[in-house]
Design an enzyme around this catalytic site. Structure first.
Site, mmCIF file in Angstrom:
data_model
loop_
_atom_site.group_PDB
_atom_site.id
_atom_site.type_symbol
_atom_site.label_atom_id
_atom_site.label_comp_id
_atom_site.label_asym_id
_atom_site.label_seq_id
_atom_site.Cartn_x
_atom_site.Cartn_y
_atom_site.Cartn_z
ATOM 1 C CB CYS A 34 1.663 -2.093 -1.737
ATOM 2 S SG CYS A 34 2.199 -3.275 -2.999
ATOM 3 C CG HIS A 76 5.571 1.066 -0.579
ATOM 4 N ND1 HIS A 76 5.241 2.388 -0.781
ATOM 5 C CD2 HIS A 76 4.459 0.346 -0.885
ATOM 6 C CE1 HIS A 76 3.982 2.461 -1.203
ATOM 7 N NE2 HIS A 76 3.484 1.239 -1.277
#
Length: 542
Positions: free
Chosen positions: A453, A434
């Site tokens: 992440c 992301h």
């Protein structure tokens, strides 16, 4: 033992084996000597097949006929190829003691009678399968070395491997077992070169200082010069001054080790320069084992995404060529925040994403704040399971980490923790790639800041590269959706495999091996596991 000596010795044992079998057959009863021999052999095979259904199915399908201990030319060729392959186990960083070619040759030379031949047949089969699995898909079961390595070794079935061996030339079968990736080939070449260097004095004495700068002179500069020459970064010279050539060599070394290429041998650079070649050899051998874990029958994908966690980069690979690369940030070193290793398939992206806060962050970080002040973390909504926003006036002091019934969501916007886009390869670990508003982190040399992440430095360009396969103007298409400020899912018409890997040693098509710090200490755990299985450094041997 050299390959030539192995060939000579094995041909002798092959002759002895054939002679022994002939003598054993001649000594049996005249009326049914052959049937007695076969029965004893087949019974021994049947008794020792064990619980491996693949081995059992293979031998049942061929009426228990041998593939190793017969007197045919094909059996002799398989025996020869097997022992020769075992002799090269050290080159691949495998535990040679598992296969013990010398003992097997003694067994071949000493076999007598049908039962002994049957026992030897299955012993050779089991040893072949052990070697085939080790070479093709790894010595270890990945998850046993670290719980955050979420992989399974891509083992081929016993029946598949044995059928291949019984129907193809054995030399070609053993070549096919070797991982075919260019990375594995280059790692093995680097291993052999470094072993040769270690046999001839390694990289010489360490540089006896913490740092050096351009313009300095003296014995410590000479030591630096000599070590860079031994490593292959500098041509030999007599200079005792940290001149332009040494500065250029240091800069090249820094690039290969993920350091700021300023040409100054500061503390961190000097520490890497003084790292022992034996430690680098261990990194290469661990990388070879990791490469075997990725030797997937289906391949990695004509187009795939490769994220080397410890290199802090995400790449798009097309037809084995790098077509896009961007910096990344990975999970923190804390055990509960480290990014796991696994492979999955990216099938969509979300433009203008909401951030649905993981439960661990809710109860570990945000709930204590809400209990003290229900209006804290006001940029994040407290929502019910159905998505309704909760009135914070009721307070949250009555809830514990177990009883807190709500979720938390940060709506799309410029300050959203996920930035403007996230890239999804749905998995049980809730890991994805992301955007991030924290762009300053990409200037750091060690980028371990996330909760697990993977944050991307150039997420828009990453999106354009993915969308280029399905729209004519990916940039315009992307920004058309972005400008709506609405959360929008965009499916990838051609899903892309994603491989999250961890390589402290990796190669380039040209140039030196690259090395990175073992930030999660996973390679250290893998090396210990390999050593426990009998893998050794071949350093310093003559």
């Amino acid at each position: 033992m050299t390959v030539f000596r192995i060939r000579t010795a094995l041909r002798t044992t092959v002759a002895a084996l054939a002679f022994g079998l002939a003598g054993a057959t001649a000594g049996l009863a005249q009326d049914d000597g052959i049937s007695v021999k076969i029965t004893a052999y087949a019974q021994a095979v049947a008794e020792t097949i064990g619980e491996d259904e693949g081995i059992a199915a293979f031998y049942r399908a061929r009426g228990f006929d041998p593939i190793w201990t017969g007197s045919s030319d094909a059996d002799r060729a398989r025996r020869l190829a097997l022992i020769e392959a075992f002799a090269l186990a050290d080159d691949h960083g495998l535990p040679r003691g598992r296969y013990d070619p010398d003992r097997l040759m003694e067994r071949l030379a000493g076999v007598s009678g049908g039962r002994d031949r049957g026992l030897l047949e299955i012993e050779l089969t089991r040893t072949f399968l052990q070697f085939a699995h080790d070479l093709q898909s790894g010595v270890l079961e990945p998850g046993k070395a670290s719980s955050l390595i979420k992989r399974k070794a891509p083992r081929r079935s016993s029946e598949e491997l044995l059928t291949l061996l019984s129907t193809q030339p054995p030399e070609s079968v053993f070549r096919m077992l070797v991982p075919s990736s260019p990375e594995y080939t280059r790692l093995m070449q680097a291993k052999l070169r470094l072993e040769h260097r270690l046999q001839h004095g390694g990289w010489g004495p360490v540089v006896p200082t913490a740092s050096l700068r351009p313009g300095e002179s003296g014995n410590t500069v000479v030591a630096l010069r000599n070590r860079l020459v031994a490593m292959g970064y500098l041509q030999p010279s007599l200079s005792a001054t940290y001149d332009g050539r040494i500065e250029a060599a240091v800069r090249e070394f820094q690039v290969d080790h993920g350091l700021e290429p300023d040409g100054v041998a500061g503390n961190t650079t000097m520490r890497e320069i003084n790292t022992a070649p034996e430690e680098r050899l261990r990194s290469i051998m661990v990388a070879m084992e990791r490469e075997r874990w990725l030797n997937l029958p289906e391949g990695r994908g004509q187009r795939h995404i490769l994220v080397n966690l410890v290199d802090y980069h995400a790449q798009i690979i097309d037809d084995d060529k790098l077509t896009f690369e961007t910096k990344s940030v990975i999970g923190h070193q804390a055990a509960d925040r480290q990014t796991p290793e696994f492979s999955d398939v990216m099938d969509h992206m979300v433009i203008n994403p909401s951030w649905y806060v993981p439960r661990s962050i809710i109860v570990g970080e945000y709930l204590p704040l809400l209990r003290s002040n229900p209006y804290s973390v006001g940029h994040i909504e407290v929502v019910t399971a159905s998505g309704q926003v909760v009135n914070r006036a009721q307070g949250f002091s009555q809830y514990s980490s177990r009883s807190f019934p709500f979720n938390m969501r940060q709506p799309p916007g410029p300050n959203n923790a996920l930035g403007s886009v996230k890239f999804m390869f749905p998995n049980r670990y809730n890991i994805y790639l992301h955007d991030t508003p924290s762009q300053h982190l990409f200037s750091q040399p060690v980028r371990t800041y996330s909760h697990g992440c993977i944050r991307l430095d150039d997420p828009h360009d990453f999106a354009y590269a993915l969308l280029a396969k399905q729209v004519d103007n990916p940039e315009s298409y992307f920004h058309g959706i972005l400008n709506t400020r609405r959360e929008t899912r965009v499916n990838l018409e051609q899903p892309v495999p994603v491989h999250l890997i961890y390589r402290t040693a990796f190669t380039q098509a040209k140039g030196q091996v690259n090395y990175r710090p073992d930030v999660y200490n996973r390679d250290a755990a893998i090396w210990r596991a390999l050593a426990n299985e009998g893998v050794v450094l071949r350093a310093g041997q003559s």
